[in-house]
Write a protein that holds these residues in place. Structure first.
Motif, PDB file in Angstrom:
ATOM      1  N   GLU A 289     -36.298  34.833 -15.495  1.00 36.02           N
ATOM      2  CA  GLU A 289     -37.584  34.617 -15.993  1.00 36.02           C
ATOM      3  C   GLU A 289     -38.695  34.704 -14.981  1.00 36.02           C
ATOM      4  N   THR A 290     -39.938  34.931 -15.450  1.00 44.83           N
ATOM      5  CA  THR A 290     -41.109  34.717 -14.261  1.00 44.83           C
ATOM      6  C   THR A 290     -42.037  34.051 -15.297  1.00 44.83           C
ATOM      7  N   SER A 291     -43.044  33.426 -14.661  1.00 40.56           N
ATOM      8  CA  SER A 291     -44.091  32.659 -15.256  1.00 40.56           C
ATOM      9  C   SER A 291     -45.303  33.582 -15.727  1.00 40.56           C
ATOM     10  N   ILE A 292     -45.285  34.560 -14.883  1.00 39.85           N
ATOM     11  CA  ILE A 292     -46.211  35.674 -15.344  1.00 39.85           C
ATOM     12  C   ILE A 292     -45.432  37.086 -15.553  1.00 39.85           C
ATOM     13  N   ILE A 293     -45.869  37.992 -16.665  1.00 38.65           N
ATOM     14  CA  ILE A 293     -45.163  39.188 -16.827  1.00 38.65           C
ATOM     15  C   ILE A 293     -45.472  40.028 -15.588  1.00 38.65           C
ATOM     16  N   LEU A 294     -44.085  40.408 -15.045  1.00 35.74           N
ATOM     17  CA  LEU A 294     -44.278  41.133 -13.651  1.00 35.74           C
ATOM     18  C   LEU A 294     -43.586  42.521 -13.997  1.00 35.74           C
ATOM     19  N   ALA A 295     -44.149  43.725 -13.917  1.00 37.66           N
ATOM     20  CA  ALA A 295     -43.574  44.853 -14.037  1.00 37.66           C
ATOM     21  C   ALA A 295     -42.994  45.434 -12.680  1.00 37.66           C
ATOM     22  N   PHE A 296     -41.694  45.795 -12.942  1.00 36.79           N
ATOM     23  CA  PHE A 296     -41.070  46.531 -11.755  1.00 36.79           C
ATOM     24  C   PHE A 296     -41.199  47.735 -11.697  1.00 36.79           C
ATOM     25  N   THR A 297     -42.275  48.602 -11.500  1.00 37.43           N
ATOM     26  CA  THR A 297     -42.442  49.725 -11.741  1.00 37.43           C
ATOM     27  C   THR A 297     -41.951  50.568 -10.486  1.00 37.43           C
ATOM     28  N   ASN A 298     -41.579  50.050  -9.549  1.00 33.08           N
ATOM     29  CA  ASN A 298     -40.883  50.772  -8.309  1.00 33.08           C
ATOM     30  C   ASN A 298     -40.100  49.701  -7.556  1.00 33.08           C
ATOM     31  N   GLU A 299     -39.527  50.246  -6.630  1.00 33.93           N
ATOM     32  CA  GLU A 299     -38.447  49.606  -5.922  1.00 33.93           C
ATOM     33  C   GLU A 299     -39.290  48.335  -4.738  1.00 33.93           C
ATOM     34  N   LYS A 300     -40.725  49.100  -4.383  1.00 32.40           N
ATOM     35  CA  LYS A 300     -41.347  48.407  -3.556  1.00 32.40           C
ATOM     36  C   LYS A 300     -41.541  46.863  -3.954  1.00 32.40           C
ATOM     37  N   ILE A 301     -42.028  46.678  -5.426  1.00 33.28           N
ATOM     38  CA  ILE A 301     -42.228  45.512  -6.067  1.00 33.28           C
ATOM     39  C   ILE A 301     -40.995  44.773  -5.780  1.00 33.28           C
ATOM     40  N   LEU A 302     -39.909  45.301  -6.236  1.00 33.37           N
ATOM     41  CA  LEU A 302     -38.667  44.485  -6.139  1.00 33.37           C
ATOM     42  C   LEU A 302     -38.496  43.882  -4.744  1.00 33.37           C
ATOM     43  N   HIS A 303     -38.647  44.748  -3.642  1.00 34.39           N
ATOM     44  CA  HIS A 303     -38.526  44.473  -2.251  1.00 34.39           C
ATOM     45  C   HIS A 303     -39.338  43.421  -1.940  1.00 34.39           C
ATOM     46  N   ARG A 304     -40.597  43.292  -2.486  1.00 36.07           N
ATOM     47  CA  ARG A 304     -41.547  42.692  -1.995  1.00 36.07           C
ATOM     48  C   ARG A 304     -41.430  41.035  -2.635  1.00 36.07           C
ATOM     49  N   LEU A 305     -41.009  41.170  -3.845  1.00 38.34           N
ATOM     50  CA  LEU A 305     -40.479  39.692  -4.410  1.00 38.34           C
ATOM     51  C   LEU A 305     -39.406  39.368  -3.578  1.00 38.34           C
ATOM     52  N   GLU A 306     -38.294  39.824  -3.353  1.00 35.73           N
ATOM     53  CA  GLU A 306     -36.958  39.403  -2.448  1.00 35.73           C
ATOM     54  C   GLU A 306     -37.633  38.995  -1.013  1.00 35.73           C
ATOM     55  N   ASN A 307     -38.758  39.613  -0.406  1.00 32.05           N
ATOM     56  CA  ASN A 307     -39.245  39.077   0.858  1.00 32.05           C
ATOM     57  C   ASN A 307     -40.023  37.858   0.624  1.00 32.05           C
ATOM     58  N   GLU A 308     -40.843  37.734  -0.593  1.00 33.93           N
ATOM     59  CA  GLU A 308     -41.569  36.510  -0.767  1.00 33.93           C
ATOM     60  C   GLU A 308     -40.523  35.301  -1.016  1.00 33.93           C
ATOM     61  N   LEU A 309     -39.477  35.575  -1.719  1.00 31.11           N
ATOM     62  CA  LEU A 309     -38.401  34.403  -2.167  1.00 31.11           C
ATOM     63  C   LEU A 309     -37.720  34.105  -0.808  1.00 31.11           C
ATOM     64  N   GLU A 310     -37.488  35.006  -0.040  1.00 31.81           N
ATOM     65  CA  GLU A 310     -36.772  34.802   1.486  1.00 31.81           C
ATOM     66  C   GLU A 310     -37.743  33.759   2.163  1.00 31.81           C
ATOM     67  N   LYS A 311     -38.749  34.219   2.314  1.00 25.90           N
ATOM     68  CA  LYS A 311     -39.860  33.302   3.176  1.00 25.90           C
ATOM     69  C   LYS A 311     -40.094  31.814   2.569  1.00 25.90           C
ATOM     70  N   LYS A 312     -39.968  31.919   1.119  1.00 26.06           N
ATOM     71  CA  LYS A 312     -39.939  30.476   0.639  1.00 26.06           C
ATOM     72  C   LYS A 312     -38.856  29.735   0.898  1.00 26.06           C
ATOM     73  N   ILE A 313     -37.532  30.492   0.748  1.00 29.08           N
ATOM     74  CA  ILE A 313     -36.288  29.556   0.879  1.00 29.08           C
ATOM     75  C   ILE A 313     -36.378  29.236   2.300  1.00 29.08           C
ATOM     76  N   ASN A 314     -36.752  29.897   3.538  1.00 30.51           N
ATOM     77  CA  ASN A 314     -36.907  29.705   4.658  1.00 30.51           C
ATOM     78  C   ASN A 314     -37.780  28.555   4.930  1.00 30.51           C
ATOM     79  N   SER A 315     -38.793  28.419   4.340  1.00 31.03           N
ATOM     80  CA  SER A 315     -39.857  27.284   4.605  1.00 31.03           C
ATOM     81  C   SER A 315     -39.325  26.123   3.952  1.00 31.03           C
ATOM     82  N   ILE A 316     -38.472  26.079   2.856  1.00 27.59           N
ATOM     83  CA  ILE A 316     -37.822  24.896   2.332  1.00 27.59           C
ATOM     84  C   ILE A 316     -36.582  24.327   3.327  1.00 27.59           C
ATOM     85  N   PHE A 317     -35.979  25.402   3.943  1.00 29.99           N
ATOM     86  CA  PHE A 317     -35.148  24.757   5.140  1.00 29.99           C
ATOM     87  C   PHE A 317     -35.891  24.268   6.035  1.00 29.99           C
TER      88      PHE A 317
END
Length: 376
Positions: A289-317
């Protein structure tokens, strides 16, 4: 032959007289959960959740409190309040008040470790208030708080959201140079306890705390986790062109609810002379689930989300690392890796406290989102 038979009978009679007096089950109150608070005058107050086998009572569990100079003395005082003998042999959870834990809990744990009747798998926890407030308040809701707490902690540990909270894990981590324990943190909401995160210990003293997301990220460094829920919030700016948000509410953040299909971490020592470590984390996840409806119209959006999640988890570490340096604690256990890789294989806690503030750690997280649907 008669003399031998007579000798055997005398032995049986003699040994039988040595047996401790039997205790009727109806006279016992079996302690399921124990709360421990240190009072301002140094006395100890214990709150016991007990099961009674009293046919005259409609409710077979109760909360009783007692004060004493020792835990055993406080337990005896509590027993006097219910006219039952409190038996500590079945304690499944022990809760320490926050201020009590700040002064150290080793003194209270000694009795548990030495008592052969106490299981090593019993859970330990701390509360943001006094243990009595957590355990006593909930009795009024007719909730079997002892079983509730045990199930709550075990479920979160089994799902991988919390590091192991057993007496054995705390004791073994306490005794390991270059490693400090953590325990679940409880808070009362709406008349019942909730898990809100973890407490960081410097050996046996509580020194800081963190939320549930921090607890899960920390746990990846301790064990491989599977099918673990995780909620992460990232900036929404990279996804402005891909969101559907007709109600116009707050757009500053995007919260993603994930299931970590599998997550594992590996720590390496890069340099011993200038202590430098590398923590490589791999996560396979599904988006629920996402708090805002997010359309994965292409793989760039998916990779962008993976990148943001990785940065967030590294910041928590890095948050965990900053807390470690500030409080001179080591919940990840870098000191263990440092000691093992030292030629001498030796390290003292005092040496590690001097080294810890200057260590360098590179956190590298790789997330692979496997399932996300077409439109979230």
């Amino acid at each position: 032959m008669k003399r031998l038979l007579l000798t055997l009978i005398i032995c049986v009679v003699f040994l039988t007289s040595c047996l401790p007096p039997a205790q009727e089950l109806e006279s016992l109150a079996v302690v399921n959960t124990r709360g421990v608070d240190r009072l301002d005058n140094g006395d100890i107050e214990t709150t016991l959740l007990v099961y009674r086998f009293d046919q005259q009572s409609p409710q077979n569990y109760a909360a009783v409190s007692g004060v004493g100079k020792t835990l055993k003395g406080a337990r005896e005082t509590a027993s006097n309040n219910i006219n039952f003998r409190a038996s500590p042999g079945q304690i499944n959870t022990e809760v320490y008040g926050y201020e009590t834990a700040e002064h150290g809990i080793l003194h209270f744990m000694n009795g548990l470790v030495r008592d052969a009747k106490v299981s090593d798998t019993m859970n330990l926890a701390i509360s943001t208030e006094t243990a009595k407030d957590v355990l006593d308040e909930n009795i009024s809701t007719n909730l079997d708080i002892g079983n509730f707490l045990e199930s709550l902690i075990n479920q979160e540990v089994d799902e991988g959201r919390l590091p192991n909270a057993s007496l054995y894990t705390f004791s073994s981590t306490y005794g390991t140079t270059g490693h400090d324990p953590v325990l679940p943190l409880l808070e009362t909401k709406n008349g019942r306890p909730n898990l809100i995160g973890i407490g960081y210990f410097q050996k046996d003293r509580l020194v800081d705390s963190g939320g549930m997301t921090e607890a899960t990220i920390l746990n990846i460094t301790k064990e491989d986790i599977k099918n673990t829920p995780l909620e992460i919030t990232v900036p929404v700016e990279p996804f402005v062109e891909s969101i559907y948000h007709p109600d116009g509410s707050d757009l500053s953040e995007l919260t993603v609810e994930l299931t970590i299909v599998k997550g594992k971490s590996k720590t390496k020592v890069i340099d011993l002379n200038q202590p430098h470590f590398e923590v490589n984390t791999k996560i396979r996840a599904d988006i629920n689930e996402t708090s805002i409806i997010l359309a994965f119209t292409n793989e760039k959006i998916l990779h962008r989300l993976e990148n943001e999640l990785e940065k967030k988890i590294n910041s928590i570490f890095n948050q965990i690392l900053e807390k470690s340096k500030e409080n001179l604690i080591d919940p990840i256990g870098f000191g263990r890796y440092y000691r093992i890789n030292r030629p001498s294989g030796k390290l003292t806690d005092e040496e590690w406290k001097e080294i810890l503030p200057d260590i360098k750690v590179d956190f590298n997280t790789n997330i692979d989102i496997e399932n996300y649907g077409t439109i979230m």
